[in-house]
Enzyme design. Structure first.
Site, PDB file in Angstrom:
ATOM      1  CB  ALA A 234      65.762  43.892  70.402  1.00  0.00           C
ATOM      2  NE  ARG A 235      68.471  47.284  64.913  1.00  0.00           N
ATOM      3  CZ  ARG A 235      68.654  46.077  64.362  1.00  0.00           C
ATOM      4  NH1 ARG A 235      69.075  45.061  65.085  1.00  0.00           N
ATOM      5  NH2 ARG A 235      68.425  45.899  63.076  1.00  0.00           N
ATOM      6  CD  GLU A 264      75.253  47.138  67.736  1.00  0.00           C
ATOM      7  OE1 GLU A 264      75.314  46.845  66.534  1.00  0.00           O
ATOM      8  OE2 GLU A 264      74.405  46.680  68.510  1.00  0.00           O
ATOM      9  CG  HIS A 282      74.419  43.420  66.186  1.00  0.00           C
ATOM     10  ND1 HIS A 282      73.829  44.647  66.042  1.00  0.00           N
ATOM     11  CD2 HIS A 282      73.537  42.521  65.669  1.00  0.00           C
ATOM     12  CE1 HIS A 282      72.653  44.502  65.437  1.00  0.00           C
ATOM     13  NE2 HIS A 282      72.455  43.205  65.198  1.00  0.00           N
TER      14      HIS A 282
HETATM   15  C1  8YV Z   1      72.402  41.263  61.653  1.00  0.00           C
HETATM   16  C2  8YV Z   1      70.266  42.377  62.624  1.00  0.00           C
HETATM   17  O1  8YV Z   1      73.513  41.295  62.471  1.00  0.00           O
HETATM   18  O2  8YV Z   1      68.557  41.252  61.470  1.00  0.00           O
HETATM   19  C3  8YV Z   1      68.923  42.283  62.000  1.00  0.00           C
HETATM   20  O3  8YV Z   1      68.192  43.284  62.050  1.00  0.00           O
HETATM   21  O4  8YV Z   1      70.574  43.335  63.228  1.00  0.00           O
HETATM   22  C4  8YV Z   1      71.222  41.238  62.539  1.00  0.00           C
HETATM   23  O5  8YV Z   1      70.634  40.044  62.261  1.00  0.00           O
HETATM   24  C5  8YV Z   1      72.597  42.169  60.540  1.00  0.00           C
HETATM   25  O6  8YV Z   1      71.455  42.519  59.865  1.00  0.00           O
HETATM   26  C6  8YV Z   1      73.618  41.563  59.604  1.00  0.00           C
HETATM   27  O7  8YV Z   1      73.721  42.275  58.481  1.00  0.00           O
END
Ligand code: 8YV
Length: 317
Positions: A234-235, A264, A282
């Site tokens: 997730a985060r 990150e 990620h």
């Molecule tokens: C991507 C993400 O790595 O969807 C999200 O919130 O963190 C990931 O899917 C990112 O958004 C790619 O730009």
């Protein structure tokens, strides 16, 4: 004249970049030697922004884009976007909701399997030429069975549900926690995260991080226990990394599979030292198929917003 669009992160799908270039005058901020000066010079032209889920966009940056009509997030997490300010300006903030569910759930399973079955550690053992030097079976500890494990899901959104479906195919009993019980799902709700951790062999973090942070801290890891595994797709900030490092050092949990980190692209150095931790960068949504689908949704959102329509995938308008 083509509308000007500011892009904060690269998009790796050539066909999407071709379409972006055909339809818009693209300003790729990540290619600029001096991004600050670039925004100062060109910011007033921008009608659209494309950003990533992790990067988002600050209020300060949006304030420098007075003609902005849409923030298209190439991702599902909108936690890094100043949503309150976007609402104030009636700016649609769009996401690629639904496009990456399957891939992120696949990554959760990959991390669970890799961690429990020591895939990374044994790959290093074989690659490092250690097998012929230590051929006796005792050179490698026994792994843990994933099939039948009790899995606790933290956050039963789209990804959490897709993870639940996958681990069910492994014969795993599933429980979940969320802000409230979800009526239409077959899995047991547990309001108390500590109890969920105590009753799980693996905790899989799939929650949104708009408000929550440090959900997984020392008491939760203690409850998960020395035979418990943690997976986070997730985060990073949902896990208190210092507590995770301590729990791993003290062998209070069995291992962790992490795709996301608090700072990150910097990974807490101590996490690199554990053989029972599997690390990714990620990349849960980073497949050709998903990134193309995400790119198409970004294109759709830009087109709708810049034609004066409410974008289908807007969170704010
Ligand atoms: C991507 C993400 O790595 O969807 C999200 O919130 O963190 C990931 O899917 C990112 O958004 C790619 O730009």
């Amino acid at each position: 004249m083509k509308p000007h669009v500011l892009q904060l992160n690269p998009i790796l799908v050539p066909s999407i970049n071709v379409k972006l270039n055909e339809r818009y005058t693209m300003h790729r901020l990540f290619e600029q030697a001096d991004p600050e000066a670039y925004v100062a010079e060109h910011g007033a032209l921008m009608r659209g922004v494309i950003t990533g889920g992790h990067t988002g966009i600050t209020r300060a940056m949006m304030e420098r884009l007075p003609a902005l009509e849409v923030v298209a997030v190439n991702g599902v997490g909108t936690d890094a976007v100043d949503i309150a300010y976007a609402r104030e300006r009636r700016l649609p903030v769009t996401g690629t909701f639904g496009a990456l569910t399957e891939d992120v759930a696949d990554m959760a399973l990959a991390l669970l399997l890799a961690t429990c079955r020591h895939i990374g550690a044994v790959d290093r053992f074989v690659r490092g030429g250690l097998w012929p030097r230590f051929p006796q079976p005792s050179a490698l500890p026994l792994a843990r069975r994933v099939s039948g494990m009790r899995v606790g899901i933290v956050g039963l959104g789209r990804v959490g549900r897709a993870v639940a479906q996958r681990v069910e195919a492994f014969g795993c009993p599933v429980r979940y926690t969320d802000l409230k019980e979800i009526a239409e799902v077959p899995w047991a709700f547990e309001a108390d995260l500590l109890r969920l951790a105590r009753d799980s062999d693996a905790l899989i973090v799939c929650a949104a991080a708009d408000k929550a942070r440090d959900l997984i801290d020392a008491p939760v890891l203690e409850a998960l226990g020395p035979r418990g595994f943690l997976v986070n797709v997730a985060r990073g900030r949902l896990v208190k990394e210092a507590d995770l490092v301590k729990a791993l050092q003290d062998k209070r949990i069995a291992g962790a599979g992490l795709d996301v980190f608090a700072d990150e692209p910097n990974v807490t150095p101590a996490l690199l030292d554990f053989d029972n931790v599997v690390l990714q960068a990620h990349r849960a949504s980073a497949t050709e198929e998903t990134r193309e689908a995400m790119g198409e949704m970004v294109l759709e959102s830009l087109a709708q917003a810049l034609a004066g329509q409410r974008p289908t995938h807007s969170l704010t308008t």
